[in-house]
Enzyme design. Structure first.
Site, PDB file in Angstrom:
ATOM      1  N   SER A 524       0.845  -1.187   0.000  1.00  0.00           N
ATOM      2  CA  SER A 524       0.000   0.000   0.000  1.00  0.00           C
ATOM      3  C   SER A 524       0.892   1.252   0.000  1.00  0.00           C
ATOM      4  O   SER A 524       1.677   1.425  -0.929  1.00  0.00           O
ATOM      5  CB  SER A 524      -0.958  -0.035   1.188  1.00  0.00           C
ATOM      6  OG  SER A 524      -1.996   0.889   1.027  1.00  0.00           O
ATOM      7  N   HIS A 637      -7.580  -5.522  -1.288  1.00  0.00           N
ATOM      8  CA  HIS A 637      -6.457  -4.847  -0.651  1.00  0.00           C
ATOM      9  C   HIS A 637      -6.004  -5.546   0.631  1.00  0.00           C
ATOM     10  O   HIS A 637      -4.901  -5.314   1.109  1.00  0.00           O
ATOM     11  CB  HIS A 637      -6.841  -3.399  -0.350  1.00  0.00           C
ATOM     12  CG  HIS A 637      -5.692  -2.474  -0.141  1.00  0.00           C
ATOM     13  ND1 HIS A 637      -4.757  -2.195  -1.118  1.00  0.00           N
ATOM     14  CD2 HIS A 637      -5.304  -1.742   0.954  1.00  0.00           C
ATOM     15  CE1 HIS A 637      -3.858  -1.343  -0.661  1.00  0.00           C
ATOM     16  NE2 HIS A 637      -4.166  -1.060   0.599  1.00  0.00           N
TER      17      HIS A 637
END
Length: 665
Positions: A524, A637
């Site tokens: 990320s 994610h």
């Protein structure tokens, strides 16, 4: 006794996790969730276990494949919980003294959260319904169309990571009468309910939402939320706050006169520290408590053992104090704060991550905690004697086989005099006098922190023969407001310097690390920073970028948060600030990347969409650089911490493989 071995990626399949401890205020019994890997459903099985207050008896209590979120009835006679079947969760209830669980709700799209009413006669449900339609029950469900249909999009927030494209439904509150099974809709409209709580007397419900007004027509663009109160019949609603706070948790004070909020005022954008606020229930201004302490309230520690953590504030029996988690110096602790603002202190601390907690009737604390050498167990803390007792050892059998690397904490001072905390892990079977390769790990967020908790990825790299070091550079929580706010508008600036100076410190201090055999990885924001690093230095022999950002210009329009996150963090948008967004985009420096780069990305990642990885991969391949792209199907994610176990194992294996291929042992 057999010799211990190093940890493997496949050991994930034998791990147990404990979550959601709740305590009966009558018997002191503890219900909690036990989660393991399973071949069914999404790869996990979770069921509820029941434990005596002293921890001596600990038994399986429900038999579902995916049971979660236990909640004791007010009189302690039953436990309600969510059970997932197919794609929907419904509320089930089981007698506390044993027996068969029975389903209570039959909501078409399932229940996402619930709370018992104070009298135990009703359940407050949060569930989805289409705008302008009543809540549909399963037995009223019409046949679904067989042919695929187009989707017409008319809102800017039309997708969400983990949820996919917006389904046209909104999350609202419903009152479910347990005796009549009658369901009353309490909220409706083109908004979603977030947090919600019962009033002390059960006559009102408070909730938070983003609702448009005359001067702010698009609630999807609002960064703040508001507090509303509705009566239990859903006939009257009033707004309590003034649109200036971003509100997280809410709960009524025991006397019913105020509502406590964990919130922030966005004075530093998304980097603003969370505070305790109190607001009168019958009107008046809110006030911040302890706004002079430079500490983040709530849970901000990252781990690859769980996705999401934290417990809403809990009150003392006399109503004078509130217990709240706080994140500081790499640890997550439990603090006790007087509501009159007169005193506060850390009640339960230590070099660990306390990720959830509950209070007993006599105000002792049951909590779930992890540390660098174990992924999570239940403990009790006696406030009178200050004694602590470990209740579970859920990974004892597996852990007895493993030789783990224990992180060493360090702190160094940067070139501008700022203290940075970090951790160093020696490789497994380290031999004194040897030189070893090392991997720099970078956390996501960036407004989170690495901490005193277990990381499977780090232990696996240590098992493969690498030293592993990780730090909390500026931009993350745990070290005050200035520390966390520094990165905004400066991605790739001071944060990059902090990381490179951390490398310098490690090489100087830990002389067994070979400076010619370094690797770097992160996910990320950590993936962004990995991309940035390899475009600005050649000191690393290999890199692995995970669920990363490579191009802020395209990220603005493809991420589920891009249209507001980019403006808050990079201070620009593509039409007014194209040059600024490009300047902070790692792909702008792709010609300068010489480090072999492995790109890992989930196909269904809508937070940092896979096109971010695709752009970087295509550019690198076109330029003849050494790279590889691994795409994980049906992964969002949260792959590293909540994805399908098979894919989590494959991800870990790819990380180790890439470093072994490109960093000489």
């Amino acid at each position: 006794m057999s010799e211990k071995r190093v940890i493997t990626a496949e050991d994930l399949h034998r791990m147990h996790w404990v979550n959601d401890p709740v305590v009966s205020q009558q018997s002191g019994a503890i219900a909690y969730v036990s989660k393991t890997v399973s071949d069914k459903h999404d790869g996990y099985r979770s069921h509820i276990r029941l434990m005596d207050a002293d921890g001596r008896r600990d038994i399986p209590f429900t038999a579902g494949e995916q049971d979660a979120a236990p909640a004791w009835s007010p009189n302690g006679s039953h436990i309600a919980f969510l059970r997932k079947h197919e794609d929907a969760r419904q509320v089930w209830i089981i007698p506390a003294d044993g027996g068969e669980a029975r389903v209570i709700t039959n909501v078409e799209h399932g229940v996402s959260a619930f709370k018992w009413s104070p009298d135990g006669e009703s359940l407050l449900l949060k569930a989805e319904t289409a705008d302008g339609e009543e809540l549909e029950l399963e037995n009223e469900k019409a046949d679904q169309p067989k042919m695929p249909e187009e989707k017409t999009i008319d809102r800017i927030k039309f997708k969400a990571d983990g949820g996919g494209l917006w389904n046209g439904r909104r999350s609202h509150l419903f009152l479910w009468d347990l005796s009549t099974e009658h369901c009353t809709q309490l909220t409706s409209g083109t908004f979603d309910v977030f947090s919600f709580t019962w009033s002390t007397d059960g006559q009102e419900i408070a909730y938070t939402a983003k609702i448009s007004s005359d001067d702010y027509q698009n609630p999807d663009l609002k960064l703040t939320s508001d507090l509303f109160i509705v009566d239990r019949e859903g006939k009257s609603t009033r707004q309590v706050t003034d649109g200036k706070l971003s509100i997280d948790s809410i709960t009524y004070t025991p006397d019913g006169n105020s509502i406590l909020m964990l919130a922030d005022n966005l004075s530093h954008g998304f980097a603003t520290l969370t505070r305790i606020y109190l607001i009168p229930t019958h009107g008046g201004s809110y006030r911040a408590l302890y706004d002079d302490i430079d500490v983040q309230l709530g849970h901000s520690c990252v781990s690859d053992m769980r996705s999401g953590a934290g417990t809403a504030p809990l009150f003392s029996q006399d109503g004078r104090y509130v217990y709240v988690q706080l994140s500081r110096n790499g640890g997550v602790h439990i603090g006790r704060f007087a509501l009159d603002g007169s005193e506060h202190h850390v009640e339960v601390s230590g070099d660990r991550e306390i990720y959830q907690f509950a209070l007993t009737q006599d105000e002792n604390i049951v909590f779930a905690a992890a540390d660098p050498l174990q992924p999570g167990d239940l403990f009790t803390y006696n406030r009178t004697s200050s004694e602590e007792n470990r209740l579970t050892r859920c990974n004892e059998e597996l852990w007895a086989e493993l030789e783990l690397s224990e992180p060493e904490v360090f702190t160094f001072e940067t070139s501008d005099g700022w203290p940075i905390q970090g951790w160093m892990m020696k490789p497994a079977n380290f031999k004194e006098g040897s030189k070893v390769p090392a991997i720099l790990e970078i956390h996501g967020g960036p407004q989170v922190m690495y901490g005193h908790t277990f990381m499977h990825e780090f232990q696996l790299l240590a098992a493969a023969g690498y030293a592993v070091f990780y730090t909390n550079p500026r931009g993350g929580h745990g070290y005050g407001q200035v520390h966390v706010n520094t990165v905004r508008g400066d991605y790739g600036g001071r944060d990059y310097q902090d990381l490179m100076e951390a490398v310098d410190y490690v090489l100087k201090t830990y002389t067994y690390v070979d400076e010619t055999r370094l690797g770097v990885t992160g996910g990320s924001y950590g993936g962004f920073m990995t991309n940035w690093i390899v475009g600005h230095t050649d000191r690393f022999k290999a890199a692995v970028t995970q669920r990363s950002i490579s191009n802020w210009i395209s990220f603005y329009g493809v991420s589920d948060i891009g249209y507001y996150f980019t403006e808050d963090q990079i201070w620009g948008n593509p039409w007014d600030d194209l040059e600024k967004l490009w300047k902070h985009s790692p792909i702008a420096y792709v010609k300068d990347i010489h480090t072999p780069l492995l790109i890992l990305h989930g196909e269904q990642d809508l937070r940092c969409p896979i096109e971010q990885g695709e752009q970087l991969f295509v550019a690198l391949k076109r330029l003849g650089k050494k790279t590889q792209f691994v795409r994980f199907p049906a992964a969002d994610h949260n792959l590293s911490r909540a994805g399908h176990p098979h894919l989590r194992v494959r991800r870990l294996s790819h990380i180790v493989r890439w470093f072994e291929e490109h960093i000489e042992k």
